[in-house]
Design a protein around this motif. Sequence first.
Motif, PDB file in Angstrom:
ATOM      1  N   TYR A  33       7.176  -0.902  -5.937  1.00 49.05           N
ATOM      2  CA  TYR A  33       7.358  -0.942  -4.490  1.00 49.05           C
ATOM      3  C   TYR A  33       6.219  -0.218  -3.779  1.00 49.05           C
ATOM      4  O   TYR A  33       5.611   0.702  -4.327  1.00 49.05           O
ATOM      5  CB  TYR A  33       8.666  -0.225  -4.093  1.00 49.05           C
ATOM      6  CG  TYR A  33       9.859  -0.555  -4.946  1.00 49.05           C
ATOM      7  CD1 TYR A  33      10.117   0.157  -6.118  1.00 49.05           C
ATOM      8  CD2 TYR A  33      10.730  -1.573  -4.585  1.00 49.05           C
ATOM      9  CE1 TYR A  33      11.206  -0.146  -6.915  1.00 49.05           C
ATOM     10  CE2 TYR A  33      11.833  -1.871  -5.378  1.00 49.05           C
ATOM     11  CZ  TYR A  33      12.057  -1.156  -6.540  1.00 49.05           C
ATOM     12  OH  TYR A  33      13.147  -1.453  -7.326  1.00 49.05           O
ATOM     13  N   TRP A  34       5.988  -0.637  -2.545  1.00 55.39           N
ATOM     14  CA  TRP A  34       5.176   0.130  -1.624  1.00 55.39           C
ATOM     15  C   TRP A  34       6.008   0.416  -0.381  1.00 55.39           C
ATOM     16  O   TRP A  34       6.682  -0.475   0.149  1.00 55.39           O
ATOM     17  CB  TRP A  34       3.903  -0.600  -1.228  1.00 55.39           C
ATOM     18  CG  TRP A  34       2.856  -0.600  -2.301  1.00 55.39           C
ATOM     19  CD1 TRP A  34       2.571  -1.607  -3.167  1.00 55.39           C
ATOM     20  CD2 TRP A  34       1.952   0.467  -2.619  1.00 55.39           C
ATOM     21  NE1 TRP A  34       1.556  -1.237  -4.010  1.00 55.39           N
ATOM     22  CE2 TRP A  34       1.153   0.030  -3.703  1.00 55.39           C
ATOM     23  CE3 TRP A  34       1.736   1.747  -2.107  1.00 55.39           C
ATOM     24  CZ2 TRP A  34       0.160   0.829  -4.265  1.00 55.39           C
ATOM     25  CZ3 TRP A  34       0.755   2.536  -2.666  1.00 55.39           C
ATOM     26  CH2 TRP A  34      -0.020   2.077  -3.735  1.00 55.39           C
ATOM     27  N   TYR A  35       5.920   1.671   0.059  1.00 54.97           N
ATOM     28  CA  TYR A  35       6.532   2.124   1.295  1.00 54.97           C
ATOM     29  C   TYR A  35       5.445   2.826   2.104  1.00 54.97           C
ATOM     30  O   TYR A  35       4.411   3.229   1.555  1.00 54.97           O
ATOM     31  CB  TYR A  35       7.661   3.129   1.019  1.00 54.97           C
ATOM     32  CG  TYR A  35       8.916   2.520   0.469  1.00 54.97           C
ATOM     33  CD1 TYR A  35       9.014   2.153  -0.873  1.00 54.97           C
ATOM     34  CD2 TYR A  35      10.018   2.305   1.291  1.00 54.97           C
ATOM     35  CE1 TYR A  35      10.167   1.577  -1.381  1.00 54.97           C
ATOM     36  CE2 TYR A  35      11.188   1.737   0.791  1.00 54.97           C
ATOM     37  CZ  TYR A  35      11.245   1.383  -0.541  1.00 54.97           C
ATOM     38  OH  TYR A  35      12.396   0.817  -1.032  1.00 54.97           O
ATOM     39  N   ARG A  36       5.680   2.966   3.402  1.00 55.51           N
ATOM     40  CA  ARG A  36       4.734   3.763   4.179  1.00 55.51           C
ATOM     41  C   ARG A  36       5.494   4.657   5.152  1.00 55.51           C
ATOM     42  O   ARG A  36       6.654   4.399   5.508  1.00 55.51           O
ATOM     43  CB  ARG A  36       3.750   2.876   4.939  1.00 55.51           C
ATOM     44  CG  ARG A  36       4.297   2.266   6.199  1.00 55.51           C
ATOM     45  CD  ARG A  36       3.231   1.565   6.993  1.00 55.51           C
ATOM     46  NE  ARG A  36       3.765   1.114   8.267  1.00 55.51           N
ATOM     47  CZ  ARG A  36       3.117   0.334   9.097  1.00 55.51           C
ATOM     48  NH1 ARG A  36       1.893  -0.106   8.802  1.00 55.51           N
ATOM     49  NH2 ARG A  36       3.663  -0.027  10.239  1.00 55.51           N
ATOM     50  N   GLN A  37       4.812   5.717   5.567  1.00 54.77           N
ATOM     51  CA  GLN A  37       5.398   6.647   6.525  1.00 54.77           C
ATOM     52  C   GLN A  37       4.325   7.025   7.534  1.00 54.77           C
ATOM     53  O   GLN A  37       3.370   7.742   7.210  1.00 54.77           O
ATOM     54  CB  GLN A  37       5.940   7.891   5.821  1.00 54.77           C
ATOM     55  CG  GLN A  37       6.690   8.845   6.740  1.00 54.77           C
ATOM     56  CD  GLN A  37       7.270  10.031   5.989  1.00 54.77           C
ATOM     57  OE1 GLN A  37       6.703  10.515   5.028  1.00 54.77           O
ATOM     58  NE2 GLN A  37       8.425  10.511   6.439  1.00 54.77           N
ATOM     59  N   GLU A  59       8.761  -7.250   7.566  1.00 49.59           N
ATOM     60  CA  GLU A  59       7.955  -7.903   8.607  1.00 49.59           C
ATOM     61  C   GLU A  59       6.619  -7.196   8.808  1.00 49.59           C
ATOM     62  O   GLU A  59       5.680  -7.764   9.349  1.00 49.59           O
ATOM     63  CB  GLU A  59       8.747  -7.982   9.916  1.00 49.59           C
ATOM     64  CG  GLU A  59       9.192  -6.650  10.469  1.00 49.59           C
ATOM     65  CD  GLU A  59      10.511  -6.173   9.886  1.00 49.59           C
ATOM     66  OE1 GLU A  59      11.007  -6.755   8.901  1.00 49.59           O
ATOM     67  OE2 GLU A  59      11.036  -5.170  10.417  1.00 49.59           O
ATOM     68  N   ILE A  60       6.523  -5.953   8.351  1.00 46.78           N
ATOM     69  CA  ILE A  60       5.260  -5.217   8.431  1.00 46.78           C
ATOM     70  C   ILE A  60       4.230  -5.843   7.492  1.00 46.78           C
ATOM     71  O   ILE A  60       3.030  -5.870   7.773  1.00 46.78           O
ATOM     72  CB  ILE A  60       5.447  -3.738   8.035  1.00 46.78           C
ATOM     73  CG1 ILE A  60       6.496  -3.058   8.901  1.00 46.78           C
ATOM     74  CG2 ILE A  60       4.136  -2.978   8.097  1.00 46.78           C
ATOM     75  CD1 ILE A  60       6.937  -1.719   8.363  1.00 46.78           C
ATOM     76  N   PHE A  61       4.701  -6.329   6.372  1.00 54.16           N
ATOM     77  CA  PHE A  61       3.833  -6.834   5.297  1.00 54.16           C
ATOM     78  C   PHE A  61       3.357  -8.233   5.670  1.00 54.16           C
ATOM     79  O   PHE A  61       3.892  -9.238   5.194  1.00 54.16           O
ATOM     80  CB  PHE A  61       4.607  -6.839   3.980  1.00 54.16           C
ATOM     81  CG  PHE A  61       3.742  -7.012   2.757  1.00 54.16           C
ATOM     82  CD1 PHE A  61       3.497  -8.273   2.235  1.00 54.16           C
ATOM     83  CD2 PHE A  61       3.190  -5.922   2.130  1.00 54.16           C
ATOM     84  CE1 PHE A  61       2.708  -8.443   1.110  1.00 54.16           C
ATOM     85  CE2 PHE A  61       2.397  -6.073   1.000  1.00 54.16           C
ATOM     86  CZ  PHE A  61       2.171  -7.337   0.493  1.00 54.16           C
ATOM     87  N   ASP A  62       2.344  -8.286   6.551  1.00 52.68           N
ATOM     88  CA  ASP A  62       1.842  -9.588   6.996  1.00 52.68           C
ATOM     89  C   ASP A  62       0.673 -10.037   6.129  1.00 52.68           C
ATOM     90  O   ASP A  62       0.418  -9.464   5.066  1.00 52.68           O
ATOM     91  CB  ASP A  62       1.471  -9.516   8.486  1.00 52.68           C
ATOM     92  CG  ASP A  62       0.366  -8.499   8.766  1.00 52.68           C
ATOM     93  OD1 ASP A  62       0.266  -8.048   9.920  1.00 52.68           O
ATOM     94  OD2 ASP A  62      -0.387  -8.149   7.829  1.00 52.68           O
ATOM     95  N   ASP A  63      -0.060 -11.036   6.602  1.00 54.08           N
ATOM     96  CA  ASP A  63      -1.144 -11.622   5.801  1.00 54.08           C
ATOM     97  C   ASP A  63      -2.287 -10.653   5.519  1.00 54.08           C
ATOM     98  O   ASP A  63      -3.144 -10.942   4.692  1.00 54.08           O
ATOM     99  CB  ASP A  63      -1.702 -12.854   6.514  1.00 54.08           C
ATOM    100  CG  ASP A  63      -0.698 -13.987   6.542  1.00 54.08           C
ATOM    101  OD1 ASP A  63      -0.884 -14.924   7.329  1.00 54.08           O
ATOM    102  OD2 ASP A  63       0.275 -13.911   5.772  1.00 54.08           O
ATOM    103  N   GLN A  64      -2.325  -9.534   6.234  1.00 51.06           N
ATOM    104  CA  GLN A  64      -3.370  -8.548   5.976  1.00 51.06           C
ATOM    105  C   GLN A  64      -3.103  -7.727   4.718  1.00 51.06           C
ATOM    106  O   GLN A  64      -3.995  -7.045   4.224  1.00 51.06           O
ATOM    107  CB  GLN A  64      -3.492  -7.577   7.176  1.00 51.06           C
ATOM    108  CG  GLN A  64      -4.009  -8.237   8.435  1.00 51.06           C
ATOM    109  CD  GLN A  64      -5.402  -8.814   8.225  1.00 51.06           C
ATOM    110  OE1 GLN A  64      -6.293  -8.155   7.689  1.00 51.06           O
ATOM    111  NE2 GLN A  64      -5.599 -10.047   8.634  1.00 51.06           N
ATOM    112  N   PHE A  65      -1.884  -7.788   4.232  1.00 47.84           N
ATOM    113  CA  PHE A  65      -1.493  -7.006   3.078  1.00 47.84           C
ATOM    114  C   PHE A  65      -1.352  -7.902   1.846  1.00 47.84           C
ATOM    115  O   PHE A  65      -0.922  -9.060   1.954  1.00 47.84           O
ATOM    116  CB  PHE A  65      -0.141  -6.312   3.307  1.00 47.84           C
ATOM    117  CG  PHE A  65      -0.155  -5.220   4.338  1.00 47.84           C
ATOM    118  CD1 PHE A  65       0.056  -5.510   5.681  1.00 47.84           C
ATOM    119  CD2 PHE A  65      -0.363  -3.904   3.962  1.00 47.84           C
ATOM    120  CE1 PHE A  65       0.053  -4.489   6.626  1.00 47.84           C
ATOM    121  CE2 PHE A  65      -0.361  -2.876   4.904  1.00 47.84           C
ATOM    122  CZ  PHE A  65      -0.148  -3.177   6.243  1.00 47.84           C
TER     123      PHE A  65
END
Lengths: 116, 113
Positions: A33-37, A59-65
Amino acid sequence: EPEVTQTPSHQVTQMGQEVILRCVPISNHLYFYWYRQILGQKVEFLVSFYNNEISEKSEIFDDQFSVERPDGSNFTLKIRSTKLEDSAMYFCASSRAGGLNTGELFFGEGSRLTVL
Amino acid sequence: KQEVTQIPAALSVPEGENLVLNCSFTDSAIYNLQWFRQDPGKGLTSLLLIQSSQREQTSGRLNASLDKSSGRSTLYIAASQPGDSATYLCAVIRAGTASKLTFGTGTRLQVTL
């Protein structure tokens, strides 16, 4: 005791640059997993990965990721063209199982990304 | 959508006190609930995991309980020490998700001498 390790611990980059964050999950774990803060905010889910596929993403994980497991030990998060709002602490985690049988998730120490 | 709330947001207690941290979640259909500790600028250390079929778990001076039907969990810390000072986070995995943890905002605990 086995642990999740992350590199780099801190990266500073210019807006628009590509960044790769690296993780070595616990060796007998199958889910990653990846999470961010963002500073002062909640820890947020980005993506889960199992059997060389994304099993869920936010929804944060868009095409840039993108994420990849290039070999038997590393798990990477790539941000193609960084934005100021990508500045955050990024945490990698792993677990032995998933879904109903998910046990503990074990987290790394994080990679702090600063986008200027 | 699962929402996780933790109260209080901050707590300061003298050394030796017993204390309770609260966590509530809106959707009771969960696989499990996990409590973490986070020191400033550091990663997340897992403290306790409670499966949805369990009522409580204990580890040393820590005891976590789970009441799934009411959407609540508590973390009890006995005989607090200055080394317990940290932010405590609870997180749940909602049933039907692929192990996605939804986190609360945390309780920042300070234990004073």
